[in-house]
Write a protein that holds these residues in place. Structure first.
Motif, PDB file in Angstrom:
ATOM      1  N   ASP A   1      11.869  24.230   3.083  1.00 39.45           N
ATOM      2  CA  ASP A   1      11.416  24.705   1.623  1.00 39.45           C
ATOM      3  C   ASP A   1      10.529  23.358   1.051  1.00 39.45           C
ATOM      4  O   ASP A   1       9.916  23.641  -0.051  1.00 39.45           O
ATOM      5  CB  ASP A   1      12.478  25.123   0.655  1.00 39.45           C
ATOM      6  CG  ASP A   1      13.233  26.291   1.224  1.00 39.45           C
ATOM      7  OD1 ASP A   1      12.743  26.911   1.943  1.00 39.45           O
ATOM      8  OD2 ASP A   1      14.361  26.530   1.054  1.00 39.45           O
ATOM      9  N   TYR A   2      10.489  22.249   1.427  1.00 40.17           N
ATOM     10  CA  TYR A   2       9.824  21.106   0.743  1.00 40.17           C
ATOM     11  C   TYR A   2       8.617  20.825   1.936  1.00 40.17           C
ATOM     12  O   TYR A   2       7.833  19.908   1.134  1.00 40.17           O
ATOM     13  CB  TYR A   2      10.834  19.919   0.671  1.00 40.17           C
ATOM     14  CG  TYR A   2      11.846  19.957  -0.400  1.00 40.17           C
ATOM     15  CD1 TYR A   2      11.889  19.722  -1.715  1.00 40.17           C
ATOM     16  CD2 TYR A   2      13.076  20.939  -0.134  1.00 40.17           C
ATOM     17  CE1 TYR A   2      12.699  20.120  -2.670  1.00 40.17           C
ATOM     18  CE2 TYR A   2      14.259  21.210  -1.012  1.00 40.17           C
ATOM     19  CZ  TYR A   2      13.671  20.750  -2.281  1.00 40.17           C
ATOM     20  OH  TYR A   2      14.724  21.009  -3.076  1.00 40.17           O
TER      21      TYR A   2
ATOM     22  N   ASN B   1       1.055  21.683   5.519  1.00 42.79           N
ATOM     23  CA  ASN B   1       1.816  21.725   6.591  1.00 42.79           C
ATOM     24  C   ASN B   1       2.441  23.059   6.965  1.00 42.79           C
ATOM     25  O   ASN B   1       2.213  23.494   8.008  1.00 42.79           O
ATOM     26  CB  ASN B   1       3.344  20.971   6.119  1.00 42.79           C
ATOM     27  CG  ASN B   1       2.951  19.505   6.239  1.00 42.79           C
ATOM     28  OD1 ASN B   1       1.961  19.019   6.510  1.00 42.79           O
ATOM     29  ND2 ASN B   1       4.148  18.465   6.037  1.00 42.79           N
ATOM     30  N   VAL B   2       2.723  24.074   6.077  1.00 47.69           N
ATOM     31  CA  VAL B   2       3.071  25.325   6.340  1.00 47.69           C
ATOM     32  C   VAL B   2       2.002  26.092   7.039  1.00 47.69           C
ATOM     33  O   VAL B   2       1.958  26.825   8.193  1.00 47.69           O
ATOM     34  CB  VAL B   2       3.663  26.363   5.184  1.00 47.69           C
ATOM     35  CG1 VAL B   2       3.884  27.793   5.544  1.00 47.69           C
ATOM     36  CG2 VAL B   2       4.932  25.711   4.502  1.00 47.69           C
TER      37      VAL B   2
ATOM     38  N   ASP C   1       2.994  12.777  12.661  1.00 45.54           N
ATOM     39  CA  ASP C   1       3.531  11.712  11.813  1.00 45.54           C
ATOM     40  C   ASP C   1       3.116  11.719  10.496  1.00 45.54           C
ATOM     41  O   ASP C   1       3.718  11.654   9.411  1.00 45.54           O
ATOM     42  CB  ASP C   1       3.645  10.578  12.490  1.00 45.54           C
ATOM     43  CG  ASP C   1       4.589  10.366  13.572  1.00 45.54           C
ATOM     44  OD1 ASP C   1       5.285  11.517  14.132  1.00 45.54           O
ATOM     45  OD2 ASP C   1       4.339   9.216  14.587  1.00 45.54           O
ATOM     46  N   ASP C   2       1.446  11.821  10.295  1.00 45.88           N
ATOM     47  CA  ASP C   2       1.091  11.641   9.014  1.00 45.88           C
ATOM     48  C   ASP C   2       1.476  12.910   8.079  1.00 45.88           C
ATOM     49  O   ASP C   2       1.749  12.655   6.908  1.00 45.88           O
ATOM     50  CB  ASP C   2      -0.459  11.575   9.058  1.00 45.88           C
ATOM     51  CG  ASP C   2      -0.838  10.057   9.672  1.00 45.88           C
ATOM     52  OD1 ASP C   2      -0.100   9.152   9.502  1.00 45.88           O
ATOM     53  OD2 ASP C   2      -1.840  10.060  10.021  1.00 45.88           O
ATOM     54  N   ASP C   3       1.546  14.148   8.866  1.00 41.01           N
ATOM     55  CA  ASP C   3       1.970  15.400   7.788  1.00 41.01           C
ATOM     56  C   ASP C   3       3.380  15.031   7.524  1.00 41.01           C
ATOM     57  O   ASP C   3       3.522  15.639   6.423  1.00 41.01           O
ATOM     58  CB  ASP C   3       1.746  16.436   9.100  1.00 41.01           C
ATOM     59  CG  ASP C   3       0.298  17.020   9.357  1.00 41.01           C
ATOM     60  OD1 ASP C   3      -0.628  16.656   8.501  1.00 41.01           O
ATOM     61  OD2 ASP C   3       0.185  17.301  10.484  1.00 41.01           O
ATOM     62  N   ARG C   4       4.279  14.642   8.405  1.00 37.03           N
ATOM     63  CA  ARG C   4       5.377  14.478   7.854  1.00 37.03           C
ATOM     64  C   ARG C   4       5.879  13.639   7.133  1.00 37.03           C
ATOM     65  O   ARG C   4       6.893  13.699   6.542  1.00 37.03           O
ATOM     66  CB  ARG C   4       6.436  14.479   9.385  1.00 37.03           C
ATOM     67  CG  ARG C   4       6.416  15.629  10.483  1.00 37.03           C
ATOM     68  CD  ARG C   4       7.480  15.524  11.344  1.00 37.03           C
ATOM     69  NE  ARG C   4       7.369  16.533  12.309  1.00 37.03           N
ATOM     70  CZ  ARG C   4       6.428  16.530  13.237  1.00 37.03           C
ATOM     71  NH1 ARG C   4       5.764  15.621  13.876  1.00 37.03           N
ATOM     72  NH2 ARG C   4       6.719  17.722  14.131  1.00 37.03           N
TER      73      ARG C   4
ATOM     74  N   SER D   1      14.758  19.030  10.899  1.00 38.35           N
ATOM     75  CA  SER D   1      14.413  18.894  12.145  1.00 38.35           C
ATOM     76  C   SER D   1      14.653  17.500  12.843  1.00 38.35           C
ATOM     77  O   SER D   1      15.313  17.140  13.832  1.00 38.35           O
ATOM     78  CB  SER D   1      12.890  19.304  12.745  1.00 38.35           C
ATOM     79  OG  SER D   1      11.967  18.427  12.159  1.00 38.35           O
ATOM     80  N   SER D   2      14.534  16.530  12.081  1.00 39.40           N
ATOM     81  CA  SER D   2      14.782  15.044  12.337  1.00 39.40           C
ATOM     82  C   SER D   2      14.190  14.645  13.713  1.00 39.40           C
ATOM     83  O   SER D   2      15.229  14.121  14.572  1.00 39.40           O
ATOM     84  CB  SER D   2      15.951  14.771  11.807  1.00 39.40           C
ATOM     85  OG  SER D   2      16.328  15.177  10.591  1.00 39.40           O
ATOM     86  N   LEU D   3      13.219  14.937  14.310  1.00 38.03           N
ATOM     87  CA  LEU D   3      12.989  14.897  15.807  1.00 38.03           C
ATOM     88  C   LEU D   3      12.949  13.530  16.419  1.00 38.03           C
ATOM     89  O   LEU D   3      13.393  13.276  17.298  1.00 38.03           O
ATOM     90  CB  LEU D   3      11.750  15.456  16.148  1.00 38.03           C
ATOM     91  CG  LEU D   3      11.709  17.311  16.000  1.00 38.03           C
ATOM     92  CD1 LEU D   3      10.381  17.691  16.059  1.00 38.03           C
ATOM     93  CD2 LEU D   3      12.815  17.896  16.585  1.00 38.03           C
ATOM     94  N   LYS D   4      12.554  12.488  15.593  1.00 34.84           N
ATOM     95  CA  LYS D   4      12.341  11.226  15.891  1.00 34.84           C
ATOM     96  C   LYS D   4      13.258  10.211  15.563  1.00 34.84           C
ATOM     97  O   LYS D   4      13.512  10.564  14.206  1.00 34.84           O
ATOM     98  CB  LYS D   4      10.753  10.683  15.956  1.00 34.84           C
ATOM     99  CG  LYS D   4       9.855  11.271  16.993  1.00 34.84           C
ATOM    100  CD  LYS D   4       8.490  10.758  16.374  1.00 34.84           C
ATOM    101  CE  LYS D   4       7.453  11.730  17.374  1.00 34.84           C
ATOM    102  NZ  LYS D   4       5.984  10.868  17.208  1.00 34.84           N
ATOM    103  N   ARG D   5      13.662   9.240  15.987  1.00 33.16           N
ATOM    104  CA  ARG D   5      14.505   8.391  15.530  1.00 33.16           C
ATOM    105  C   ARG D   5      13.903   7.504  14.342  1.00 33.16           C
ATOM    106  O   ARG D   5      14.375   7.391  13.201  1.00 33.16           O
ATOM    107  CB  ARG D   5      14.587   7.095  16.379  1.00 33.16           C
ATOM    108  CG  ARG D   5      15.685   5.909  15.855  1.00 33.16           C
ATOM    109  CD  ARG D   5      16.092   5.081  16.551  1.00 33.16           C
ATOM    110  NE  ARG D   5      17.030   4.153  15.912  1.00 33.16           N
ATOM    111  CZ  ARG D   5      18.219   3.714  16.493  1.00 33.16           C
ATOM    112  NH1 ARG D   5      18.392   3.930  17.523  1.00 33.16           N
ATOM    113  NH2 ARG D   5      19.033   3.023  15.748  1.00 33.16           N
TER     114      ARG D   5
END
Length: 185
Positions: free
Chosen positions: A44-45, A50-51, A62-65, A91-95
Motif C-alpha cells: 500500500d506504500y 512502482n505499481v 534497488d533504487d525503486d525500493r 517482501s524484504s528480499l535482500k539482507r
C-alpha cells in the motif's frame, strides 16, 4: 491468559516476508489479529511509478525500493516509539532491505514464508486484480531472494504448504515464546 502467553509491554514488531504469492498479506492480517497488533500491507506504500512498473511486468530495482523501504522503516520506528505491536507485510528480499527496515527497530522480527516455486506460481496465477502476476515476475523475485537463514535472532521460518490457520497458530506460539526469552534474558 498466563503470564508466559502475554506479549511484552513494549509490543512486538514483525515483518512477514517472502516472495509474491507466499501469503504475506493473508497470514500477516491473521497473525496481527492473533497478536492484537496493527497490520500494514507494505504494498500500500508503493508509489504510483512502482505499481505501474510492476503492472507492466518490470521488476523493481534497488533504487525503486529505497524510498519505499525508508517509509516502511519510519512506520516501524513510530510503532516502536509508541510501544505498539505491528505486523507489516513486505517482501524484504535482500539482507540490505531487511537491514534498512531494522533501522526503525533493532529488535524487529521476521516471519519468512517459504515455499516451492510450483506452489507460489499456482497461487500467483489464481490471483485476480493484483498488479503482481506471472512466472517471469516470480522468477525475478526468487533470483533476488537472499533467504534470511541464520541471519536474524528473531527469525520465524515456516513452510507455506501448511494451511494459513495452522501457520498462524504455530507462529503465534513461537513469537510469544521468543518474546519472553528475549525479555527474560
Amino acid at each position: 491468559m498466563s503470564e508466559r502467553d502475554r506479549l511484552p509491554a513494549e509490543g512486538v514488531r514483525l515483518i512477514v516476508m517472502g516472495v509474491s504469492g507466499c501469503g504475506k498479506s493473508h497470514i500477516g492480517q491473521q497473525l496481527a489479529a492473533q497478536l492484537e497488533a496493527e497490520f500494514i500491507d507494505g504494498d500500500d506504500y508503493h508509489g504510483e511509478e512502482n505499481v505501474a512498473k510492476m503492472a507492466r511486468g518490470i521488476p523493481l530495482d534497488d533504487d525503486d525500493r529505497h524510498g519505499w523501504l525508508a517509509r516502511l522503516a519510519e512506520l516501524i520506528e513510530d510503532a516502536r516509539c509508541e510501544k505498539r505491536s505491528l505486523v507489516l507485510a513486505c517482501s524484504s528480499l535482500k539482507r540490505r532491505y531487511r537491514d534498512q527496515l531494522r533501522g526503525g527497530d533493532d529488535a524487529l522480527g521476521f516471519v519468512f514464508l517459504d515455499g516451492s516455486r510450483e506452489l507460489l506460481l499456482e497461487r500467483l496465477e489464481a490471483r485476480q486484480d493484483h498488479f503482481f502476476r506471472g512466472a517471469s515476475m516470480l522468477d525475478s523475485q526468487l533470483a533476488t531472494l537472499e533467504a534470511p537463514n541464520g541471519e536474524e535472532e528473531r527469525l520465524y521460518q515456516v513452510d507455506i504448504s501448511a494451511s494459513p490457520d495452522e501457520l498462524v497458530v504455530q507462529l503465534d506460539a513461537r513469537i510469544r515464546a521468543q518474546s519472553h526469552t528475549v525479555v527474560d534474558a
